[in-house]
Design a protein around this motif. Structure first.
Motif, PDB file in Angstrom:
ATOM      1  N   UNK A 172       0.834  -1.209   0.000  1.00 27.46           N
ATOM      2  CA  UNK A 172       0.000   0.000   0.000  1.00 27.46           C
ATOM      3  C   UNK A 172       0.864   1.252   0.000  1.00 27.46           C
ATOM      4  N   UNK A 173       1.916   1.248   0.790  1.00 23.86           N
ATOM      5  CA  UNK A 173       2.830   2.397   0.812  1.00 23.86           C
ATOM      6  C   UNK A 173       3.459   2.611  -0.553  1.00 23.86           C
ATOM      7  N   UNK A 174       3.938   1.533  -1.170  1.00 24.36           N
ATOM      8  CA  UNK A 174       4.577   1.649  -2.484  1.00 24.36           C
ATOM      9  C   UNK A 174       3.581   2.087  -3.560  1.00 24.36           C
ATOM     10  N   UNK A 175       2.331   1.680  -3.405  1.00 17.97           N
ATOM     11  CA  UNK A 175       1.297   2.096  -4.359  1.00 17.97           C
ATOM     12  C   UNK A 175       1.157   3.615  -4.361  1.00 17.97           C
ATOM     13  N   UNK A 176       1.078   4.220  -3.168  1.00 14.50           N
ATOM     14  CA  UNK A 176       0.871   5.665  -3.116  1.00 14.50           C
ATOM     15  C   UNK A 176       2.153   6.448  -3.373  1.00 14.50           C
ATOM     16  N   UNK A 177       3.306   5.814  -3.271  1.00 17.24           N
ATOM     17  CA  UNK A 177       4.525   6.427  -3.805  1.00 17.24           C
ATOM     18  C   UNK A 177       4.438   6.506  -5.325  1.00 17.24           C
ATOM     19  N   UNK A 178       3.938   5.432  -5.921  1.00 20.85           N
ATOM     20  CA  UNK A 178       3.809   5.377  -7.379  1.00 20.85           C
ATOM     21  C   UNK A 178       2.739   6.325  -7.884  1.00 20.85           C
ATOM     22  N   UNK A 179       1.604   6.360  -7.203  1.00 21.49           N
ATOM     23  CA  UNK A 179       0.476   7.192  -7.644  1.00 21.49           C
ATOM     24  C   UNK A 179      -0.013   8.080  -6.494  1.00 21.49           C
ATOM     25  N   UNK A 180       0.757   9.098  -6.117  1.00 18.94           N
ATOM     26  CA  UNK A 180       0.313   9.969  -5.018  1.00 18.94           C
ATOM     27  C   UNK A 180      -0.970  10.722  -5.358  1.00 18.94           C
ATOM     28  N   UNK A 181      -1.250  10.906  -6.639  1.00 16.13           N
ATOM     29  CA  UNK A 181      -2.463  11.614  -7.041  1.00 16.13           C
ATOM     30  C   UNK A 181      -3.729  10.813  -6.747  1.00 16.13           C
ATOM     31  N   UNK A 182      -3.574   9.538  -6.365  1.00 14.21           N
ATOM     32  CA  UNK A 182      -4.730   8.700  -6.029  1.00 14.21           C
ATOM     33  C   UNK A 182      -4.965   8.603  -4.525  1.00 14.21           C
ATOM     34  N   UNK A 183      -4.325   9.463  -3.751  1.00 13.56           N
ATOM     35  CA  UNK A 183      -4.539   9.457  -2.299  1.00 13.56           C
ATOM     36  C   UNK A 183      -6.029   9.535  -1.982  1.00 13.56           C
ATOM     37  N   UNK A 184      -6.476   8.705  -1.074  1.00 23.01           N
ATOM     38  CA  UNK A 184      -7.893   8.591  -0.747  1.00 23.01           C
ATOM     39  C   UNK A 184      -8.532   7.343  -1.335  1.00 23.01           C
ATOM     40  N   UNK A 185      -7.898   6.756  -2.365  1.00 21.79           N
ATOM     41  CA  UNK A 185      -8.391   5.503  -2.938  1.00 21.79           C
ATOM     42  C   UNK A 185      -8.242   4.383  -1.908  1.00 21.79           C
ATOM     43  N   UNK A 186      -9.194   3.456  -1.911  1.00 22.35           N
ATOM     44  CA  UNK A 186      -9.154   2.376  -0.931  1.00 22.35           C
ATOM     45  C   UNK A 186      -8.970   1.028  -1.618  1.00 22.35           C
ATOM     46  N   UNK A 187      -8.391   0.071  -0.872  1.00 17.61           N
ATOM     47  CA  UNK A 187      -8.240  -1.297  -1.352  1.00 17.61           C
ATOM     48  C   UNK A 187      -9.421  -2.124  -0.846  1.00 17.61           C
ATOM     49  N   UNK A 188      -9.994  -2.899  -1.740  1.00 16.73           N
ATOM     50  CA  UNK A 188     -11.135  -3.733  -1.367  1.00 16.73           C
ATOM     51  C   UNK A 188     -10.721  -5.162  -1.032  1.00 16.73           C
ATOM     52  N   UNK A 189      -9.647  -5.659  -1.659  1.00 19.10           N
ATOM     53  CA  UNK A 189      -9.239  -7.051  -1.489  1.00 19.10           C
ATOM     54  C   UNK A 189      -7.733  -7.144  -1.256  1.00 19.10           C
TER      55      UNK A 189
END
Length: 464
Positions: free
Chosen positions: A335-352
């Motif tokens: 999850x941390x690496x995801x938001x490093x990659x796409x900081x513009x998607x902050x607030x998006x949630x993981x469902x699975x």
């Protein structure tokens, strides 16, 4: 050691906490998927060919055998449900490569690489042809794969005919981490992996294959005709194909040839139109970064993002256990690496969130062979690239069971075996030493230490 971009641009802990809140520990692809139930085997049946394993390798073997000879009687045995393991929970990248990438192939079989790359593309085309021929609903998208450099030393690895500079790669997918890229436009397709497994099972049964689920095989015996023993019955067959993936081999000779390595995956909720616009990704390629510990990610049919990889965890004893699938530190890291990659998607949630075991071998790609005087064939060790390569493996096994020499069976890649892993405790010590060395290389401009270079020299590797 230095730092990586995922440490330099780490998101706030609150961003990760919010994204993981209420995430379900469940395989997205399999979640609420309607499936046909197949009976368990009770008693004795006879067949020309018995296939052990209801994942891609087993299903492709059954289908390809029926396509070669529609009159051949075939029984497929699965211990759980069709496609429940690696075939139903992978990232859904269907790659042409039979050698876990060009570099691995060139290091091991340089004289065969032109041939292996051609055969790999023919195999990928064959998968697409099968999907079209049988009207398989599998969300197939032949969009290719974009490899990205996220550290300066990785940029030179991207050089080639498909090279994209920083501006070009950013125009494809917008991430502040991307420095360059290489887009293989033909050698990879996106697919819904669970639907692929279930549609292969549908096609197999329509062709006349008998599938038995909840039927665990306990052994294979016989000097001539083979008896495949199960908990409540048996199959007496002329030939047997073993497609057991990460699970213990039914042949003693292969018990140390593979180890189960656990890979972890997150799936987001569907992106809004504004979120899609923020990242671009209009060409829907599969994406992967380029370190030893790498991430793979892709869009689903309903515009979720699957984000997985990086951690490849081996557990002492080499067992496949459900409890290994829950590892909070791996999911937080992803999850941390995801938001490093796409900081513009902050607030998006993981469902699975989920995990699964990869059948890793020391050369990173499948190996093949026969036993019992050519009555039994096997293929395993796909090391994470089995979505496409299992069809090729099915043809190899069927060639070998038929006792015929083909272009496939004459390949050095097919005729040779990898170096086995040592028994415990050496296996766990060795695997963890390799993982630590690979992590150090990622933190040191990709420079491999003497330990990794020595393993490279003898053809001993470890990868997810």
């Amino acid at each position: 050691m230095g730092t990586t971009v995922f440490e330099r641009l780490r998101p706030a802990a609150a961003v990760v906490d919010h994204a993981l809140h209420d995430t379900r520990h469940s395989v997205f692809w399999l979640d609420e998927l309607e499936r046909t139930a197949h009976p368990a085997l009770n008693g004795e049946v006879r067949a020309d060919l018995a296939v052990v394993g209801g994942g891609y390798a087993g299903l492709w073997t059954a289908i390809r055998a029926k396509e070669r000879d529609p009159q051949r009687s075939i029984v497929l045995l699965e211990a759980n449900r069709v496609g429940w393991a690696a075939s139903g929970r992978n990232g859904g990248f269907c790659e042409a490569s039979l050698t876990h990438g060009r570099e691995n192939g060139m290091n091991r079989w340089p004289r065969e690489m032109v041939q292996l790359e051609r055969l790999g593309l023919e195999n990928l085309d064959g998968i697409q042809h099968t999907i079209e021929r049988y009207g398989m609903d599998v969300e197939w998208e032949r969009t290719g794969q974009l490899a990205v450099a996220v550290e300066p030393h990785e940029v030179e690895w991207m050089q080639g005919k498909d090279f994209l500079d920083q501006a070009e790669v950013q125009s494809e997918v917008a991430s502040p981490t991307y420095l360059a890229g290489s887009w293989d436009r033909e050698g990879c397709a996106m697919v819904n992996p669970a639907k692929l497994a279930l549609e292969l099972a549908r096609v197999a049964t329509e062709l006349g294959v008998q599938i038995f689920e909840r039927t665990r095989v306990t052994g294979v015996s016989g000097n001539g005709i083979q008896t495949v023993s199960t908990e409540r019955g048996s199959v007496v067959a002329e030939h047997v194909a073993l497609a057991t993936n990460a699970f213990p081999s039914l042949l003693k000779r292969n018990r140390l040839m593979t180890v189960p390595v656990y890979d972890y995956v997150l799936m987001t909720e569907p992106l809004t139109a504004e979120q899609r616009e923020a990242i671009g990704w209009r060409n829907r390629q599969g994406l992967a970064d380029s370190a030893n510990q790498f991430h793979y990610y892709r869009l689903t049919a309903d515009d979720r993002i699957l984000f997985g990889g990086y951690d490849a965890i081996y557990h002492f004893g080499g067992k496949v256990r459900e409890r290994y699938e829950e590892r909070p530190e791996s999911f937080r890291r992803l999850a941390s690496h995801f938001f490093t990659t796409f900081p513009q998607l902050e607030g998006l949630r993981f469902t699975h969130r989920w995990a699964g075991a990869i059948d890793s071998c020391s050369r990173f790609c499948a190996f093949f062979g026969t036993a019992r005087g050519g009555r039994v064939a096997y293929a395993t060790g796909f090391t994470g690239l089995g979505v496409g390569a299992t069809r090729f493996a099915a043809d190899v096994m069927l060639d070998e069971l038929a006792g015929v020499s083909t272009e496939r069976t004459e390949l050095e890649m097919v005729r040779t075996r990898p170096i086995p892993f040592p028994p415990e405790p050496a296996a766990a010590i060795g695997v963890n030493l390799v993982r630590a060395a690979m992590n150090r290389a990622d933190h040191n401009q990709g420079r491999r230490n003497l330990f990794l270079k020595a393993l490279d020299a003898v053809g001993m590797g470890f990868d997810s």
